[in-house]
Design a protein around this motif. Structure first.
Motif, PDB file in Angstrom:
ATOM      1  N   THR A  89      -9.896  -1.005   4.235  1.00 50.03           N
ATOM      2  CA  THR A  89     -10.774  -1.467   5.075  1.00 50.03           C
ATOM      3  C   THR A  89     -10.579  -0.960   6.238  1.00 50.03           C
ATOM      4  OG1 THR A  89      -9.128  -3.108   6.112  1.00 50.03           O
ATOM      5  CG2 THR A  89     -10.262  -3.879   3.841  1.00 50.03           C
ATOM      6  N   GLU A  90     -11.637  -1.259   7.384  1.00 45.85           N
ATOM      7  CA  GLU A  90     -11.774  -0.572   8.490  1.00 45.85           C
ATOM      8  C   GLU A  90     -10.392  -0.992   9.300  1.00 45.85           C
ATOM      9  OE1 GLU A  90     -13.679   1.709   9.521  1.00 45.85           O
ATOM     10  OE2 GLU A  90     -14.620   1.745   7.776  1.00 45.85           O
ATOM     11  N   GLU A  91      -9.844  -2.016   9.346  1.00 46.53           N
ATOM     12  CA  GLU A  91      -9.031  -2.704  10.033  1.00 46.53           C
ATOM     13  C   GLU A  91      -7.871  -1.739   9.524  1.00 46.53           C
ATOM     14  OE1 GLU A  91      -7.720  -4.835  13.388  1.00 46.53           O
ATOM     15  OE2 GLU A  91      -9.772  -4.333  12.322  1.00 46.53           O
ATOM     16  N   GLU A  92      -7.526  -1.812   8.078  1.00 49.68           N
ATOM     17  CA  GLU A  92      -6.290  -0.926   7.663  1.00 49.68           C
ATOM     18  C   GLU A  92      -6.362   0.504   8.006  1.00 49.68           C
ATOM     19  OE1 GLU A  92      -6.065  -3.732   3.637  1.00 49.68           O
ATOM     20  OE2 GLU A  92      -7.119  -2.057   3.629  1.00 49.68           O
ATOM     21  N   LYS A  93      -7.668   1.204   8.124  1.00 50.89           N
ATOM     22  CA  LYS A  93      -7.709   2.565   8.816  1.00 50.89           C
ATOM     23  C   LYS A  93      -7.207   2.733  10.089  1.00 50.89           C
ATOM     24  CE  LYS A  93     -11.828   3.811   5.549  1.00 50.89           C
ATOM     25  NZ  LYS A  93     -12.889   4.192   5.590  1.00 50.89           N
ATOM     26  N   LYS A  94      -7.737   1.435  10.809  1.00 53.00           N
ATOM     27  CA  LYS A  94      -7.230   1.770  12.292  1.00 53.00           C
ATOM     28  C   LYS A  94      -5.976   1.553  12.541  1.00 53.00           C
ATOM     29  CE  LYS A  94     -11.394  -0.837  13.938  1.00 53.00           C
ATOM     30  NZ  LYS A  94     -11.900  -1.834  14.734  1.00 53.00           N
TER      31      LYS A  94
ATOM     32  N   TYR B 197      -0.370  -6.575   7.174  1.00 55.68           N
ATOM     33  CA  TYR B 197      -1.355  -5.364   6.782  1.00 55.68           C
ATOM     34  C   TYR B 197      -0.702  -4.321   6.178  1.00 55.68           C
ATOM     35  CZ  TYR B 197      -5.592  -7.022   9.209  1.00 55.68           C
ATOM     36  OH  TYR B 197      -6.819  -7.647   9.741  1.00 55.68           O
ATOM     37  N   MET B 198       0.379  -3.690   6.816  1.00 50.19           N
ATOM     38  CA  MET B 198       1.195  -2.481   6.341  1.00 50.19           C
ATOM     39  C   MET B 198       1.637  -2.936   5.003  1.00 50.19           C
ATOM     40  SD  MET B 198       0.998  -0.082   8.409  1.00 50.19           S
ATOM     41  CE  MET B 198       2.225   0.905   7.456  1.00 50.19           C
ATOM     42  N   SER B 199       1.987  -4.150   4.627  1.00 49.92           N
ATOM     43  CA  SER B 199       2.406  -4.499   3.133  1.00 49.92           C
ATOM     44  C   SER B 199       1.317  -4.359   2.104  1.00 49.92           C
ATOM     45  CB  SER B 199       2.735  -5.952   3.193  1.00 49.92           C
ATOM     46  OG  SER B 199       4.107  -6.223   3.742  1.00 49.92           O
ATOM     47  N   VAL B 200      -0.050  -4.811   2.475  1.00 49.73           N
ATOM     48  CA  VAL B 200      -1.040  -4.582   1.790  1.00 49.73           C
ATOM     49  C   VAL B 200      -1.251  -3.037   1.389  1.00 49.73           C
ATOM     50  CG1 VAL B 200      -3.736  -5.105   1.714  1.00 49.73           C
ATOM     51  CG2 VAL B 200      -1.998  -6.651   2.357  1.00 49.73           C
TER      52      VAL B 200
ATOM     53  N   LEU C 138      -1.756   2.032  -1.569  1.00 48.03           N
ATOM     54  CA  LEU C 138      -1.429   3.434  -1.661  1.00 48.03           C
ATOM     55  C   LEU C 138      -0.236   3.888  -2.660  1.00 48.03           C
ATOM     56  CD1 LEU C 138      -1.783   4.596   2.278  1.00 48.03           C
ATOM     57  CD2 LEU C 138      -3.513   4.373   0.451  1.00 48.03           C
ATOM     58  N   ALA C 139       0.230   2.746  -3.182  1.00 50.83           N
ATOM     59  CA  ALA C 139       1.297   2.920  -4.287  1.00 50.83           C
ATOM     60  C   ALA C 139       2.585   3.568  -3.838  1.00 50.83           C
ATOM     61  CB  ALA C 139       0.836   3.582  -5.339  1.00 50.83           C
ATOM     62  N   VAL C 140       2.847   3.029  -2.201  1.00 52.13           N
ATOM     63  CA  VAL C 140       4.085   3.727  -1.778  1.00 52.13           C
ATOM     64  C   VAL C 140       4.844   2.584  -1.316  1.00 52.13           C
ATOM     65  CG1 VAL C 140       2.445   5.597  -0.628  1.00 52.13           C
ATOM     66  CG2 VAL C 140       2.796   3.668   0.592  1.00 52.13           C
TER      67      VAL C 140
ATOM     68  N   ALA D 141       3.331   6.150   3.257  1.00 54.27           N
ATOM     69  CA  ALA D 141       1.923   5.848   3.605  1.00 54.27           C
ATOM     70  C   ALA D 141       1.161   6.921   4.458  1.00 54.27           C
ATOM     71  CB  ALA D 141       1.959   4.193   4.109  1.00 54.27           C
ATOM     72  N   ILE D 142       1.683   7.216   5.493  1.00 51.50           N
ATOM     73  CA  ILE D 142       1.358   8.227   6.524  1.00 51.50           C
ATOM     74  C   ILE D 142       0.968   9.551   5.702  1.00 51.50           C
ATOM     75  CG2 ILE D 142       1.898   9.523   8.413  1.00 51.50           C
ATOM     76  CD1 ILE D 142       3.261   7.183   9.561  1.00 51.50           C
TER      77      ILE D 142
END
Length: 211
Positions: A148-153, A181-184, A189-191, A197-198
């Motif tokens: 999502t846009e928020e996750e991208k931010k 958010y990071m958990s989602v 991203l299957a990490v 994730a980065i």
């Protein structure tokens, strides 16, 4: 660069410290204001000079580079930290990115490569060696869903070395919300770590996959 960027090097190997200084001062606008040979001296110099960037050796005679990095993030959260090490970088990625470091550089890299990496870090990018990113994203199952846009931010800020608390402040949400958010994001991203994730996020942005 309009303002001089002050740099402190913390490394107990004089030859390596001088080599790092030579590399750093080849970058326009950067000046090494002090070289410390152990963690305690390094922390004193940081308090004295208030550098913009710290080049920190992973292994120091009196303490670990990780403990110094944690102290820096707690006392000088805006300061950029680059870990320089001769150890296997892959093993250090997860713990160091969780702290909020801006880059990890192998001592085996040639001077032009180190200069380019430092320049990227000063441009607010999280920098890892290319081969490390390749290993982190080599799993074929890491085919990310759309974020999502928020996750991208959040991932853009995380990729620039921001901690969860700093991301929360910038997005005007709670740290708990960022952690959720990071958990989602990890699931999508299957990490299993911020570092992975980065790496996956940056790799897919370069490929233009739209995440």
């Amino acid at each position: 660069m309009n303002e001089e960027i002050r740099v402190i090097i913390i490394d107990d190997h004089p030859i390596m410290a001088e080599a790092t200084k030579h590399i750093i001062e080849k970058i326009e606008g950067l000046k090494v204001v002090s070289i410390a040979t152990n963690g305690v001296q390094g922390m004193d110099m940081i308090n004295l000079y208030g550098p913009n960037l710290v080049m920190l050796d992973y292994q120091l005679p009196d303490c670990s580079g990780i403990s110094v990095a944690k102290w820096i993030k707690e006392t000088h959260p805006a300061m950029k930290i680059v870990m320089i090490t001769g150890f296997d970088v892959l093993d250090l990625v997860a713990p160091l990115t969780e702290i909020g470091l801006h880059g990890i550089i192998s001592k085996e890299k040639e001077a032009p490569v180190i200069r380019r990496m430092v320049e990227c870090i000063l441009d607010n990018q999280l920098v890892l060696p290319h081969e490390t990113i390749a290993k982190l994203v080599s799993d074929p199952e890491k085919d990310p869903d759309q974020l999502t846009e928020e996750e991208k931010k959040i991932m853009i800020l995380a990729s620039s070395g921001e901690t969860s608390s700093q991301i929360a402040d910038k997005l005007f949400v709670s740290k708990r919300s960022v952690d959720n958010y990071m958990s989602v994001i990890y699931r999508k991203l299957a990490v299993r770590s911020k570092a992975e994730a980065i790496a996956v996020f940056q790799n897919n942005r370069k490929k233009g996959t739209g995440i």
